[in-house]
Every structure is written in C-alpha cells, then in structure tokens.
Scaffold this motif. Structure first.
Motif, PDB file in Angstrom:
ATOM      1  N   PHE A   1       0.915  -1.244  -0.127  1.00 52.30           N
ATOM      2  CA  PHE A   1      -0.059  -0.061   0.259  1.00 52.30           C
ATOM      3  C   PHE A   1       0.789   1.327  -0.030  1.00 52.30           C
ATOM      4  CE2 PHE A   1      -2.428   3.342   2.073  1.00 52.30           C
ATOM      5  CZ  PHE A   1      -3.394   3.214   1.303  1.00 52.30           C
ATOM      6  N   LEU A   2       1.857   1.096   0.636  1.00 52.91           N
ATOM      7  CA  LEU A   2       2.768   2.369   0.854  1.00 52.91           C
ATOM      8  C   LEU A   2       3.630   2.556  -0.466  1.00 52.91           C
ATOM      9  CD1 LEU A   2       4.367   1.846   4.599  1.00 52.91           C
ATOM     10  CD2 LEU A   2       2.730   3.831   3.695  1.00 52.91           C
ATOM     11  N   LEU A   3       4.030   1.568  -1.009  1.00 49.89           N
ATOM     12  CA  LEU A   3       4.467   1.746  -2.328  1.00 49.89           C
ATOM     13  C   LEU A   3       3.811   1.986  -3.634  1.00 49.89           C
ATOM     14  CD1 LEU A   3       7.018  -1.345  -2.121  1.00 49.89           C
ATOM     15  CD2 LEU A   3       7.729   0.957  -2.115  1.00 49.89           C
ATOM     16  N   GLY A   4       2.525   1.318  -3.276  1.00 51.15           N
ATOM     17  CA  GLY A   4       1.668   1.854  -4.445  1.00 51.15           C
ATOM     18  C   GLY A   4       0.830   3.096  -4.581  1.00 51.15           C
ATOM     19  N   PHE A   5       0.763   3.827  -3.292  1.00 45.36           N
ATOM     20  CA  PHE A   5      -0.140   4.871  -3.335  1.00 45.36           C
ATOM     21  C   PHE A   5       0.654   6.012  -2.702  1.00 45.36           C
ATOM     22  CE2 PHE A   5      -3.400   1.435  -3.405  1.00 45.36           C
ATOM     23  CZ  PHE A   5      -4.486   2.035  -4.294  1.00 45.36           C
ATOM     24  N   PRO A   6       1.041   6.113  -1.358  1.00 45.00           N
ATOM     25  CA  PRO A   6       1.890   7.295  -1.118  1.00 45.00           C
ATOM     26  C   PRO A   6       3.022   7.492  -1.880  1.00 45.00           C
ATOM     27  CG  PRO A   6       1.059   6.235   0.733  1.00 45.00           C
ATOM     28  CD  PRO A   6       0.714   5.424  -0.352  1.00 45.00           C
ATOM     29  N   LEU A   7       3.805   6.347  -2.257  1.00 47.99           N
ATOM     30  CA  LEU A   7       5.024   6.569  -3.061  1.00 47.99           C
ATOM     31  C   LEU A   7       4.999   6.358  -4.610  1.00 47.99           C
ATOM     32  CD1 LEU A   7       7.347   4.481  -0.719  1.00 47.99           C
ATOM     33  CD2 LEU A   7       7.064   6.830  -0.797  1.00 47.99           C
ATOM     34  N   GLY A   8       3.501   6.470  -4.813  1.00 48.20           N
ATOM     35  CA  GLY A   8       3.085   6.469  -6.250  1.00 48.20           C
ATOM     36  C   GLY A   8       3.803   5.499  -7.344  1.00 48.20           C
ATOM     37  N   LEU A   9       4.120   4.301  -6.686  1.00 54.21           N
ATOM     38  CA  LEU A   9       4.622   3.365  -7.649  1.00 54.21           C
ATOM     39  C   LEU A   9       3.312   2.521  -8.477  1.00 54.21           C
ATOM     40  CD1 LEU A   9       7.570   1.894  -5.802  1.00 54.21           C
ATOM     41  CD2 LEU A   9       7.497   3.660  -7.701  1.00 54.21           C
ATOM     42  N   GLY A  10       1.943   2.733  -7.951  1.00 55.83           N
ATOM     43  CA  GLY A  10       0.870   2.120  -8.548  1.00 55.83           C
ATOM     44  C   GLY A  10       0.867   0.800  -8.425  1.00 55.83           C
ATOM     45  N   GLY A  11       0.402  -0.235  -9.428  1.00 57.87           N
ATOM     46  CA  GLY A  11       0.242  -1.457  -9.573  1.00 57.87           C
ATOM     47  C   GLY A  11       1.591  -2.093  -9.350  1.00 57.87           C
ATOM     48  N   THR A  12       2.758  -1.578  -9.972  1.00 58.73           N
ATOM     49  CA  THR A  12       3.884  -2.252  -9.583  1.00 58.73           C
ATOM     50  C   THR A  12       4.418  -2.229  -8.177  1.00 58.73           C
ATOM     51  OG1 THR A  12       4.683  -1.383 -11.901  1.00 58.73           O
ATOM     52  CG2 THR A  12       6.479  -2.360 -10.339  1.00 58.73           C
ATOM     53  N   GLY A  13       4.126  -1.103  -7.514  1.00 51.69           N
ATOM     54  CA  GLY A  13       4.308  -0.769  -5.863  1.00 51.69           C
ATOM     55  C   GLY A  13       3.415  -1.938  -5.191  1.00 51.69           C
ATOM     56  N   LEU A  14       2.434  -2.245  -5.772  1.00 51.64           N
ATOM     57  CA  LEU A  14       1.453  -3.271  -4.818  1.00 51.64           C
ATOM     58  C   LEU A  14       2.128  -4.652  -5.124  1.00 51.64           C
ATOM     59  CD1 LEU A  14      -2.014  -1.711  -5.729  1.00 51.64           C
ATOM     60  CD2 LEU A  14      -1.093  -2.098  -3.458  1.00 51.64           C
ATOM     61  N   TRP A  15       2.610  -4.873  -6.333  1.00 50.68           N
ATOM     62  CA  TRP A  15       3.241  -6.096  -6.595  1.00 50.68           C
ATOM     63  C   TRP A  15       4.546  -6.496  -5.765  1.00 50.68           C
ATOM     64  CZ3 TRP A  15       2.272 -10.902  -8.325  1.00 50.68           C
ATOM     65  CH2 TRP A  15       1.139 -10.973  -9.045  1.00 50.68           C
ATOM     66  N   ILE A  16       5.390  -5.341  -5.765  1.00 48.52           N
ATOM     67  CA  ILE A  16       6.508  -5.247  -4.858  1.00 48.52           C
ATOM     68  C   ILE A  16       6.299  -5.748  -3.476  1.00 48.52           C
ATOM     69  CG2 ILE A  16       8.556  -4.117  -4.047  1.00 48.52           C
ATOM     70  CD1 ILE A  16       8.545  -2.425  -6.771  1.00 48.52           C
ATOM     71  N   GLY A  17       5.242  -4.830  -2.907  1.00 48.48           N
ATOM     72  CA  GLY A  17       4.794  -5.025  -1.467  1.00 48.48           C
ATOM     73  C   GLY A  17       4.697  -6.680  -1.202  1.00 48.48           C
ATOM     74  N   GLN A  18       3.763  -7.371  -2.241  1.00 51.17           N
ATOM     75  CA  GLN A  18       3.299  -8.399  -1.631  1.00 51.17           C
ATOM     76  C   GLN A  18       4.259  -9.587  -1.941  1.00 51.17           C
ATOM     77  OE1 GLN A  18      -0.315  -9.152  -4.297  1.00 51.17           O
ATOM     78  NE2 GLN A  18       0.888  -9.282  -6.079  1.00 51.17           N
ATOM     79  N   SER A  19       5.209  -9.142  -2.971  1.00 47.66           N
ATOM     80  CA  SER A  19       6.400 -10.181  -2.799  1.00 47.66           C
ATOM     81  C   SER A  19       7.324 -10.191  -1.963  1.00 47.66           C
ATOM     82  CB  SER A  19       7.198  -9.567  -4.413  1.00 47.66           C
ATOM     83  OG  SER A  19       6.420  -9.835  -5.343  1.00 47.66           O
ATOM     84  N   ILE A  20       7.332  -8.702  -1.127  1.00 50.35           N
ATOM     85  CA  ILE A  20       8.399  -8.733   0.006  1.00 50.35           C
ATOM     86  C   ILE A  20       7.644  -9.725   1.244  1.00 50.35           C
ATOM     87  CG2 ILE A  20       8.740  -7.144   2.012  1.00 50.35           C
ATOM     88  CD1 ILE A  20       8.957  -4.804  -0.292  1.00 50.35           C
ATOM     89  N   GLY A  21       6.158  -9.777   1.214  1.00 47.16           N
ATOM     90  CA  GLY A  21       5.570 -10.576   2.138  1.00 47.16           C
ATOM     91  C   GLY A  21       5.701 -12.057   1.866  1.00 47.16           C
ATOM     92  N   ILE A  22       5.755 -12.349   0.488  1.00 52.58           N
ATOM     93  CA  ILE A  22       6.160 -13.852   0.324  1.00 52.58           C
ATOM     94  C   ILE A  22       7.691 -14.154   0.874  1.00 52.58           C
ATOM     95  CG2 ILE A  22       6.623 -15.139  -1.712  1.00 52.58           C
ATOM     96  CD1 ILE A  22       4.296 -13.820  -3.217  1.00 52.58           C
ATOM     97  N   ALA A  23       8.474 -13.351   0.496  1.00 50.91           N
ATOM     98  CA  ALA A  23       9.980 -13.466   0.823  1.00 50.91           C
ATOM     99  C   ALA A  23      10.126 -13.581   2.584  1.00 50.91           C
ATOM    100  CB  ALA A  23      10.555 -12.490   0.604  1.00 50.91           C
ATOM    101  N   ILE A  24       9.430 -12.876   3.097  1.00 52.54           N
ATOM    102  CA  ILE A  24       9.326 -13.085   4.636  1.00 52.54           C
ATOM    103  C   ILE A  24       8.747 -14.381   5.122  1.00 52.54           C
ATOM    104  CG2 ILE A  24       8.432 -11.768   6.815  1.00 52.54           C
ATOM    105  CD1 ILE A  24      10.715 -10.202   5.490  1.00 52.54           C
ATOM    106  N   ALA A  25       7.541 -14.645   4.323  1.00 47.32           N
ATOM    107  CA  ALA A  25       6.931 -15.900   4.672  1.00 47.32           C
ATOM    108  C   ALA A  25       8.045 -17.151   4.693  1.00 47.32           C
ATOM    109  CB  ALA A  25       5.701 -16.102   3.763  1.00 47.32           C
TER     110      ALA A  25
END
Length: 462
Positions: free
Chosen positions: A414-438
């Motif tokens: 959410f932070l990457l996609g909206f406040p930081l303005g990366l849009g859809g790519t930012g949302l994908w980066i965020g969920q990928s970070i979640g996968i890596a942590i898992a």
C-alpha cells in the motif's frame, strides 16, 4: 559407507517424491489452466469483461481456497494413518471430510451470492460489479463439487495414488475450455452467453471431475477395499473436530495468503480499469505457474506425514528438505523463462500490436518482472509450509502467515503503490516482500520444530 547409504536414501526419497509430486503439480497446473483460459477468452470479449471476470474469478477462487484449507486436514491425518497402517481410520477420515465439505458449502454459497454488494461498497465500477455478479451467481453452484474433490484428492494423494487425479483434472479442464468456447462465443448452435457461458462451463467441469473421482475410487481394487462411502450417512463429531483442529489454521493461512492477493486486486481496481486489466494478466500467469509448487506442497505434506506416522523423524526431515530444493530449482527455471519472454506472455491475453491496448501492456511489463522474481521464494515458502503441515504443525504457521502477508506484504504494498506513487508495480513489490518474509519464517519454524522433535526420543525410529 554411511555417506553412500545417506545418498541412496536421498535418491530414493527424490524418486518417491517426484512420483507423487509430478502428477499433483500437473493436475494443479491443468486445473488452474481453467482460469487462464477464462482470462484469455474474457480478454477476447473486451477489456471490461477481462477486468470484471478476472475479479470475479479471483473472488470465487479466494473463497474456495479458504474453504479448501479447512478440509486440508484430511491429507496429514490420512498420511499419518497410512504410515501407521490404520486403514479403518483412513476411511473414517475420508467420510467425515465429505461431511465437512457439505457443512462449509452452505455459508460459502451465501457469501458468494452477496459479493456484488461488497464489490460496490469497496469502490468497484458499476459495470465491473454487474459483469462480475453474473459470473459469480452461476459459479456458486460449483462450490460443493470443487470442495469435495479437494477432500478426495487429499485422501487419494496421501495413499500414493496421484496419477488418476492428473488424468481426471486434464479431462475436466479440456471439457471446460471447449465449453468456454462453445457457450461463451455461441458456437455449434448454442447462443452466445458471454461471461455467463464461461461460468456454466466451469460449473459443469467441476461436477464432472468430482463424480469421475468418486467413480474411480469405487472401481479401483485397492481403494474400493477401503470402503470410503460405506456408512456415509454417519456423522462422527470427534473426527470432524480433529479435521477442524488441523484444518482451521490451514484455512485461515490460505485465507491470509489469497486474501492478500484479493485485496491487492481490489486496490488495483481503485487505480483504474487499465491497471486492473494489467494486473489480471500478470496474476493469471503467476497463478498457473504457482500451481507447480502448490502441487509439490501437497506431495510434501503426504510424504512427511507418512514418515511421521511411522515415527521416523529422519525420513520426515529428508522428505521436507528434498521438496524445498526441488521446488526452488524448478521455479528458478520458470522465473528465467518469464523474464526472457514478457511480450509473448502478455500477448496471450491481448493484441499487443493494437494501440488501444498499449497502456495495459506498458503497465503489465514491470508487474510481470516483479512477480517472476518472487516465484523462487514463493516455491520455498509453499513447500516448507507443506512440510510443517505434514508434521501437523498448523497454528504457528498461521500466525506467521498473518505477520508476513498482512503485517509486511499488504502494508508495504500500500505504501509503495499509493503514497510513494508506484501504482500497480508498487503493490506487486509489496506482496512479493510478504512472500519473501513468509519463506524465511517458515524455514525457521521447520528447523526449530525438527530440533524439538529430535529432543523427544519417543519420536525417533531407526
């Protein structure tokens, strides 16, 4: 001499694992090809249909995957009973798993029937809601056979009988694809039903696969002796309670994982139809590929569960690590293929030479890059999770999933996609970070659990 024996055991485990994992992975990929084929045909029906239909298919899939998690307790319990040579317990678990499927189906169908209201309340466009609701109102009638098939698949896989699952799923998927074409576009004298036709074909396919697996079990010499369907009218609350005890955390974990992707998809819709369409292209592609480690994880649960039933911790440990390394190796190859041929992948869904699709293509490319790279760690987290489930460790992985997917993945996306303005790519980066942590925390949990079990001498067997 010890090294030679160890290497021989590893080779044997790899062979036995692949004998189970390959058919299950092929079955999962083939079954997911239904969603892939739906998306391709939705794209031919127009961008609005692709966006709405993809959202509806993801919504149905999210509810189904969550409910399937609740009945996944069948696999480790049957695998343990199989390893411990308790055939009567296997039949009992299978019957009560079917009852649990029926119990879960009723509220899930009601939820799916109300999804149009939920979609409207979270800001989806009116056209998207109307088309999505048309699809879901039909698809809900395929919920029970899909869930019951998951139960029987788990039972049969735990008994090392994976090939018929593969054959049934392939046949069902081919029927579904043909039905999509005939009913969706009005061929062979049938009316053109559009997105409704795709849903009808999917429902018929789900019922066909379930009934085919029932017929196989009734005709197979070995499985028939287990008398899965005898005394089917008897409900055993204690066994259902055991299934819920194991399956409830798995269902919640599944909900957390697919829930992350579902929420991200809804956030994509807020960013616009083009962003949502681009996301659907990437998501459907990854969804197909992800079925490989998912099928592997089912095999991991079965193999680890069988060794656990024999109280052979060395065998369980070997099975877990074999699956992890095989999964990562294969997904590395898949990642390289996606990075090398992004244009061809996107071209499966849209005409990339059509100027009207240029924005969607441009949005999809960086999303696909991020998603491809994340698949290696996604395979690790899935197979490791399967090993934990085989050891009947489900509660702690559920809490770890919550922290990884929602605490880290959704927040960062959410932070990457909206406040930081990366849009859809930012949302994908965020969920990928979640996968890596898992992946990291699941490996940590497995190592810690194995150490604890080794310290319990009652679980060791030479």
């Amino acid at each position: 001499m010890t090294v030679i024996v160890a290497q021989s055991k590893i080779r044997t485990e790899i062979r036995e694992y692949l004998r189970l994992a390959i058919p299950l992975a092929i079955a999962q990929v083939t079954q997911s090809a239904t969603g892939f084929a739906d998306s391709v045909m939705m794209g031919r029906l127009g961008q609005e249909t692709l966006a709405a239909g993809g959202l509806a298919a993801l919504t149905f899939g999210a509810v189904l995957i969550t409910a399937s998690g609740f009945v996944m307790g069948v696999t480790p319990l049957v695998a343990e009973a199989y390893g411990a040579n308790r055939p009567n317990q296997i039949a009992l678990i299978a019957r009560q798993g079917l009852w649990l499927s029926l119990i879960l189906t009723i509220p899930m169908m009601l939820l799916i029937g109300k999804m149009d209201t939920i979609m409207s309340q979270v800001g989806q466009a009116a056209t998207t809601v109307t088309l999505a609701n048309t699809y879901l109102d039909i698809m809900l009638w395929g919920f029970f056979p899909a869930l019951a098939f998951s139960v029987l698949r788990g039972v049969v896989a735990a008994l090392q009988e994976a090939r018929p699952i593969m054959a049934i799923v392939i046949a069902g998927t081919l029927f579904n694809i043909a039905g999509n074409y005939v009913l969706g576009f009005g061929k062979l004298g049938f009316p053109q039903m559009g997105i409704a036709g795709l849903a009808v074909a999917s429902v018929l396919s789900l019922w066909g696969m379930f009934l085919a697996l029932v017929a196989y079990i009734l005709r197979h010499k070995k499985l028939r002796k287990s008398r899965f369907f005898q005394y089917l009218h008897q409900i055993k609350p204690r066994t259902i309670g055991d299934l819920i005890r194991i399956g409830l955390p798995i269902g919640i974990s599944s909900a957390l994982e697919i829930g992350l992707f579902t929420v991200v998809t809804y956030l994509m819709g807020i960013l616009g139809t083009d962003v949502l369409a681009a996301h659907q292209i990437v998501f459907q592609t990854i969804a197909v590929i992800f079925m490989i480690p998912l099928g592997m994880s089912f095999a991991t649960t079965a193999r680890v569960g069988q060794w656990f039933g024999q109280q052979n911790l060395q065998g369980a440990t070997r099975a877990g690590y074999v699956s992890m390394f095989v999964g990562m190796g294969f997904m590395t190859l898949m990642t390289m293929a996606l990075l090398m041929f992004p244009q061809q992948v996107i071209g499966l869904y849209l005409d990339i030479d059509n100027p009207a699709n240029a924005n969607v293509v441009a949005l999809a490319k960086p999303m696909l890059t991020v998603a491809a790279i994340s698949q290696i760690l996604d395979s690790l987290q899935k197979t490791t999770q399967g090993a934990l489930y085989g050891l009947q460790d489900t509660r702690i992985p559920m809490l770890l999933s919550l922290s990884a997917f929602w605490g880290v993945g959704l927040t960062s996306g959410f932070l990457l996609g909206f406040p930081l303005g990366l849009g859809g790519t930012g949302l994908w980066i965020g969920q990928s970070i979640g996968i890596a942590i898992a992946a990291i925390v699941f490996v940590w949990r497995l190592r810690k659990l194995l150490v604890n079990l080794r310290n319990n001498k009652n679980l060791l067997k030479t």
